[in-house]
Design an enzyme around this catalytic site. Structure first.
Site, short mmCIF file in Angstrom:
data_model
loop_
_atom_site.label_atom_id
_atom_site.label_comp_id
_atom_site.label_asym_id
_atom_site.label_seq_id
_atom_site.Cartn_x
_atom_site.Cartn_y
_atom_site.Cartn_z
N GLY A 1 37.14 -55.89 -60.82
CA GLY A 1 37.68 -57.18 -61.25
C GLY A 1 39.18 -57.09 -61.41
CE1 TYR B 1 46.99 -45.26 -55.36
CE2 TYR B 1 48.74 -46.87 -55.13
CZ TYR B 1 48.12 -45.70 -54.72
OH TYR B 1 48.64 -44.99 -53.68
CG ASP C 1 40.85 -51.30 -56.77
OD1 ASP C 1 39.95 -50.44 -56.84
OD2 ASP C 1 42.05 -51.01 -56.72
CU LIG Z 1 48.22 -45.31 -52.03
#
Ligand SMILES: [Cu+2]
Ligand SMILES: *[C@@H]1O[C@H](CO)[C@@H](O)[C@H](O)[C@H]1NC(C)=O
Ligand SMILES: *[C@@H]1O[C@H](CO)[C@@H](O)[C@H](O)[C@H]1NC(C)=O
Ligand SMILES: *[C@@H]1O[C@H](CO)[C@@H](O)[C@H](O)[C@H]1NC(C)=O
Ligand SMILES: *[C@@H]1O[C@H](CO)[C@@H](O)[C@H](O)[C@H]1NC(C)=O
Ligand SMILES: *[C@@H]1O[C@H](CO)[C@@H](O)[C@H](O)[C@H]1NC(C)=O
Ligand SMILES: *[C@@H]1O[C@H](CO)[C@@H](O)[C@H](O)[C@H]1NC(C)=O
Length: 715
Positions: free
Chosen positions: A379, A458, A374
């Site tokens: 970034g 996420y 990530d």
């Molecule tokens: Cu997870």
């Protein structure tokens, strides 16, 4: 002194000078500069940082600029203009950031707790430029004082610099516009492409696909929505779209497995996308579904805060540090020191989140390409949220803003990327004399520095917590939405995922976080040892251990970079001691130290002989120690090209890390086996590591924390 200097400069350089006010991240205040008719001189000036400004409205004549301050708007614009004038091309400004002055230049100031005059060190920027026509990347250093390109280097062939936020958005649009994609969506029941979302993923391993090599690709997982605000993740599609970002076109559509045994990647036609909705947005929950017995907890700080901010310098209790921010790492803590009863003792030159790795465990093609870095591929800073007071952080909150940029190289202000606030953290220490019932107690306050990155599905909440007893914690909270895939009707998820909603398969995955800790414990030269608590020495009945209950704490020095590669060991309560052999503790005559207390992390489950493994080889160990080298910033290398720690340490395993300038790299994380409770939005999961003084102070450093006012000793 600053005042005199200011005046002197102002008088002498009145035509050239930029009397520029600095904002949170040292942004130039254009208005002020413009009023003085000086804006055109910003870059030509020899004194780029002179000026007033701080956030608190105190002494606005103080020069709070520092060479480690992130680039300002003007400096980012200047960088791209200088580059465009230097060489014409079909450029993507992939990354523009501060080129931090060499450590050798700034370290002496840090060690004696002074700051160089902001004009004394040239400001430089570092740029990754991508040629859209050839996919060739260039690394450029610009001197912002002289306005010169100082170096222009070709990046290694075949590397893929970070995907820009614009590319992520653009890739979705490209996917939506493709006729074949539209036809596939139509067959699944979606004719309105505004109701189709595509999550962009970095390509992952492509060693098995010749046609994907040497290109700038994004793979997209598609989801449908029943209405504009619907949670797309309840309606996943059964195909993957591969977009070439330089040609701006869809180059392939791959079929997604929807049955446990779909290992051949072949199309299982006739999949039905579930229409059942599940939403987390409060606006979409039934009005009568909210619990009504919750009373607010109010946090008030009627006497104000205990921290002070001057430019990018932050002081709280006995800590002092500088706050930096960049598109790749997000927040960076520079020059952390501690005031030990008047003596300023250095701790860390620089602390940052240096990489993230999220490998998924589903073996079915093309899910084997789901493993994302990530930080190096998206970034963390570029994907940072603008935070909100009383939502992301409660209390008397101070925000740092920053400046990033778009693909054209134009500066873009991003507000409130770091929030600073204080929290009550429970009891700090307490003792009750059981004979008399007399008790002494202090409450712990901590300073929390938080930034939040949303990387696709996420959301990561990163917090550095500073405590009054010298404890420092790096905490990561994981929330947001699981990356999920379609299950055929009545299909089972098999061994690598959980069913979290009808026809929704959430694959198992791991989350790893890599810290880079450039230590300066009580001075520049440090050593690192592992400390293990083990039984013995001696077996039961020996003279050393007659009753067999002996145990001891062993210190094993890590003298070379090669031998420093070590793992956590919960069974021996392993910690890593970062010590200063020049500075002995009064009582033990042992070097003073700071210890790293790890999280009980799982190892990376990607096998060592996997073709994917080389990209993440630094994850083979929890901890590495390297001698400080300029430009060794990211454990997987700048481009994640099988480089980084394995390459640096592999090149010279015998490199000395004993009693020298060392960098500690530490990886930790968790394995995530999704639960139904993690859907449709995941309540916080967290992991954290601690850094604690270890025979560094003479006594409990929090003895001077006054007792809470209301708890007078009651007999
Ligand atoms: Cu997870
Ligand atoms: C930077 O460039 C952008 C785009 O041209 C412009 O909107 C902005 O005002 C510039 N900022 C400064 C400080 O020059
Ligand atoms: C601190 O170090 C800097 C850089 O070596 C030096 O210029 C400065 O005079 C020193 N200041 C003090 C107070 O020792
Ligand atoms: C497509 O969906 C969008 C978003 O809900 C909506 O605004 C638009 O009216 C829809 N278009 C058609 C043709 O139904
Ligand atoms: C649309 O996607 C298909 C499938 O990969 C591809 O063959 C085709 O060239 C794309 N069309 C355009 C106009 O880019
Ligand atoms: C799914 O299982 C149910 C219950 O066994 C059965 O009635 C139904 O026909 C199955 N559907 C499909 C598409 O296999
Ligand atoms: C990766 O890129 C770096 C430059 O960042 C280069 O020095 C190194 O040789 C490359 N390594 C591999 C294995 O390609």
């Amino acid at each position: 002194m600053y005042r005199i200097f200011y005046l002197l400069v102002f008088i002498v350089k009145i035509r050239l000078i930029n009397s520029i006010e600095t904002d949170n991240f040292g942004e130039y205040n254009e208005k002020l500069a413009a009023e003085k008719g000086l804006i055109e001189d910003i870059f030509g000036s020899l004194f780029p940082g002179i000026g007033s400004g701080n956030n608190n409205g105190n002494d606005n004549r103080r020069d709070t600029r520092h060479p480690l301050d992130p680039l300002t708007e003007a400096e980012i614009n200047a960088t791209s203009n200088i580059i465009k004038n230097y060489r014409r091309g079909n450029w993507i400004f992939n990354y523009i950031t501060l080129k931090e002055p060499e450590k050798s230049v700034l370290l002496p100031y840090f060690l004696n707790d002074t700051s160089p005059r902001s004009n004394s060190i040239p400001r430089r920027s570092f740029t990754i430029l991508l040629d859209r026509s050839s996919n060739q990347a260039y690394e450029i250093t610009v001197n912002l004082n002289t306005r010169q390109v100082e170096s222009w280097n070709q990046a290694p062939a075949g590397v893929t610099p970070t995907l820009t936020p614009e590319e992520l958005i653009e890739s979705e649009q490209i996917a939506r516009e493709n006729a074949t994609v539209r036809e596939r969506c139509r067959r699944l029941g979606w004719t309105n492409m505004s109701l189709v979302n595509a999550d962009p993923w970095s390509m992952g391993y492509i060693g098995d696909r010749q046609e994907y090599q040497g290109r700038r690709l994004i793979q997209l997982y598609l989801y449908g929505k029943n209405f504009e605000a619907d949670n797309q993740y309840a309606h996943p599609f059964d195909f993957l779209v591969v977009v070439d970002m330089l040609q701006r076109k869809v180059i392939n559509i791959e079929e997604l497995p929807t049955h446990e045994n779909d290992l051949d990647g072949s199309n299982k036609q006739g999949n039905t996308v579930p229409r059942e909705t599940t939403n987390y947005d409060p606006a979409l929950r039934p009005a009568n579904s909210f619990r009504n017995d919750l009373k607010p907890v109010k946090v008030t700080q009627s006497s104000g805060v205990s921290y002070t901010v001057a430019g990018n310098q932050l002081s709280w209790q006995k800590y002092k540090m500088r706050i930096g921010f960049n598109g790749r790492e997000g927040m960076v803590i520079h020059n952390l020191n501690y005031n030990d009863q008047g003596k300023i003792r250095p701790l860390f030159y620089r602390m940052s989140l240096a990489e993230m790795f999220i490998p998924y465990g589903d073996p079915r093609t093309p899910y084997h390409r789901k493993h994302v870095f990530d930080e190096g591929q998206y970034g963390v800073g570029f994907n940072t949220n603008s935070l909100k007071a009383q939502q992301d952080c409660i209390g008397e909150v101070y925000f740092f803003n920053t400046v990033l940029h778009n693909q054209k190289g134009e500066a873009q202000k991003v507000e409130r990327v770091v929030c600073v606030h204080e929290e009550d953290a429970g009891i700090l220490w307490k003792h009750t004399d059981y004979r008399t019932g007399k008790s002494s107690i202090t409450r712990s306050q901590r300073l929390a520095l938080t930034f939040v990155a949303t990387v696709g599905n996420y959301d990561y909440i990163f917090t550095w917590n500073f405590y009054q007893d010298g404890s420092i914690e790096f905490n990561v909270k994981l929330t947001g939405i699981l990356s999920v895939h379609l299950l055929a009707i009545n299909a089972t998820s098999g061994a690598h995922g959980s069913v979290v909603f009808p026809q929704i398969n959430a694959p198992y995955h791991q989350h790893f976080f890599s810290l880079r800790l450039d230590a300066e414990i009580d001075g520049n030269r440090n050593s690192v040892a592992v400390s293990d608590v083990t039984s013995g020495p001696g077996t039961t009945g020996t003279t050393q251990n007659p009753y067999g209950q002996a145990f001891t704490s062993n210190r094993t020095p890590l003298r070379t970079a090669g031998s420093s590669r070590t793992n956590i060991s919960p069974a021996t309560s392993r910690t890593w001691l970062i010590s200063n052999p020049q500075s002995l503790h009064t009582y033990s005559k042992q070097p003073v130290a700071w210890k790293l207390m790890p999280w009980a992390s799982p190892p990376m489950l990607l096998r060592k002989d996997s073709p994917i493994h080389p990209m993440a080889e630094w994850m083979d160990y929890n901890t590495w120690v390297t001698p400080y080298e300029e430009n060794q910033m990211f454990p997987g290398g700048f481009y994640l090209n099988n480089s980084g720690l394995p390459e640096w340490v592999g090149r010279n395993e015998n490199a000395n890390v004993d009693n020298t300038d060392v960098v500690i790299w530490h990886n930790f994380g968790l394995s995530h086996v999704p639960r139904a409770e993690d859907f449709p939005v995941m309540p916080i999961e967290q992991c954290s590591i601690m850094l604690k003084p270890y025979n560094f102070f003479k006594e409990n450093p929090a003895l001077d924390v006054p007792p809470p006012k209301r708890t007078r000793t009651e007999l």
